[in-house]
Enzyme design. Sequence first.
Site, PDB file in Angstrom:
ATOM      1  N   LYS A 205       0.855  -1.175   0.000  1.00 38.67           N
ATOM      2  CA  LYS A 205       0.000   0.000   0.000  1.00 38.67           C
ATOM      3  C   LYS A 205       0.893   1.228   0.000  1.00 38.67           C
ATOM      4  O   LYS A 205       1.636   1.473   0.951  1.00 38.67           O
ATOM      5  CB  LYS A 205      -0.892  -0.018   1.241  1.00 38.67           C
ATOM      6  CG  LYS A 205      -1.768   1.200   1.359  1.00 38.67           C
ATOM      7  CD  LYS A 205      -2.704   1.071   2.533  1.00 38.67           C
ATOM      8  CE  LYS A 205      -3.598   2.286   2.649  1.00 38.67           C
ATOM      9  NZ  LYS A 205      -4.543   2.178   3.764  1.00 38.67           N
ATOM     10  N   LYS A 258      -2.093  -1.518  -3.967  1.00 37.78           N
ATOM     11  CA  LYS A 258      -2.840  -0.298  -4.236  1.00 37.78           C
ATOM     12  C   LYS A 258      -1.938   0.899  -4.191  1.00 37.78           C
ATOM     13  O   LYS A 258      -0.993   0.876  -3.416  1.00 37.78           O
ATOM     14  CB  LYS A 258      -4.030  -0.180  -3.279  1.00 37.78           C
ATOM     15  CG  LYS A 258      -3.712   0.416  -1.919  1.00 37.78           C
ATOM     16  CD  LYS A 258      -4.893   0.423  -1.037  1.00 37.78           C
ATOM     17  CE  LYS A 258      -5.440   1.832  -0.929  1.00 37.78           C
ATOM     18  NZ  LYS A 258      -6.124   2.070   0.339  1.00 37.78           N
TER      19      LYS A 258
END
Length: 336
Positions: A205, A258
């Site tokens: 992330k 992500k």
Amino acid sequence: MRELISKPAVATPAAERPRRLRANPALRDLVRETRLDPRQLIAPLFVINGRAQRQEISSLKGYHRLTPDLALREAHRFAELGIGGVLLFGIPETKDAEGSGADDPRGPVPETLRLLRREGLPLALAADVCLCEYTSHGHCGVLDGEKIDNDASLPRLASAAVAYAEAGADIIGPSAMMDGQVAALRASLDGAGFTGTAAMAYSSKHASCFYGPFREAAGSTPRFGDRKSYQMDPANVREAMREMDLDAGEGADILMVKPAITSLDLLAQARQRFDLSLAAYQVSGEAAMIEAAAEKGWVDRRRAILETLTAIVRAGAGIVITYFAADTATWLREDR
Ligand code: PBG
């Protein structure tokens, strides 16, 4: 005389003709290597306490914060469209330094989960596990002065995971980027008897600019500093693989990257390296870029969405979390 201009040579006909299979839609369909399926899509849902309330989120077109009854209605629509699942984010009425709302069984996420679970919809029910929506300072863990205290955050996150599992979550998604969070959640879930609740780890992330609209939706912009001491530097690929390795070792069932479109190489590498399910989150800023450009008439909205989602799946994601899940499912159905 500068140079001799030679006559054009007689062109040799192409020996290889990939265009043969591009000649018409039927041929193109036949040889398409990557197909999107609504069942691989997860739609995020932002939930609040109360009844019959929807609050617009201006930076996320078409998205609202919903009370559990309206979230249920939305979930019905997703299920009818054949979407695979929902990912819940809760926005509490009040926030405090410890993020007490995160594991409140009366909080918006458990309330919605119970409602959805009772309805028996054919949707995977996932819940994001983080403190940033619940803390007054907006950081993803608890603080020690102005530092984020990794180990003090773990029991808070684990307790939230157990509250969501108790309320009926199939999948919990640890997203705080605290070291050891997957192991901590797994141990608490197992200890509480939720051995069957899966963990989808936000493994890679990034500390990204593309979460802006989400933070407006969740009211989770950090009050001071940034998230760079816990979220990853987008420049690092080996570190991303290490994060995934660690999460796999700690018991993650699904590894996630992500933002999606800036992590395609990570997906491709991870697909080679791990046999676990891989997910990608097409985050709020990625959606906002498409919406804004489409509004200006600079890109075709539908094609931009389908093209980006296809690239994300092509790169290796089996699961895609996207704000465009409903639109995409509708288009895929039309295209049949
Ligand atoms: C943290 C979390 C965030 C997102 C998902 N989980 C925000 C953040 O890290 O600041 C972002 C998702 C998006 O932008 O759509 N709970």
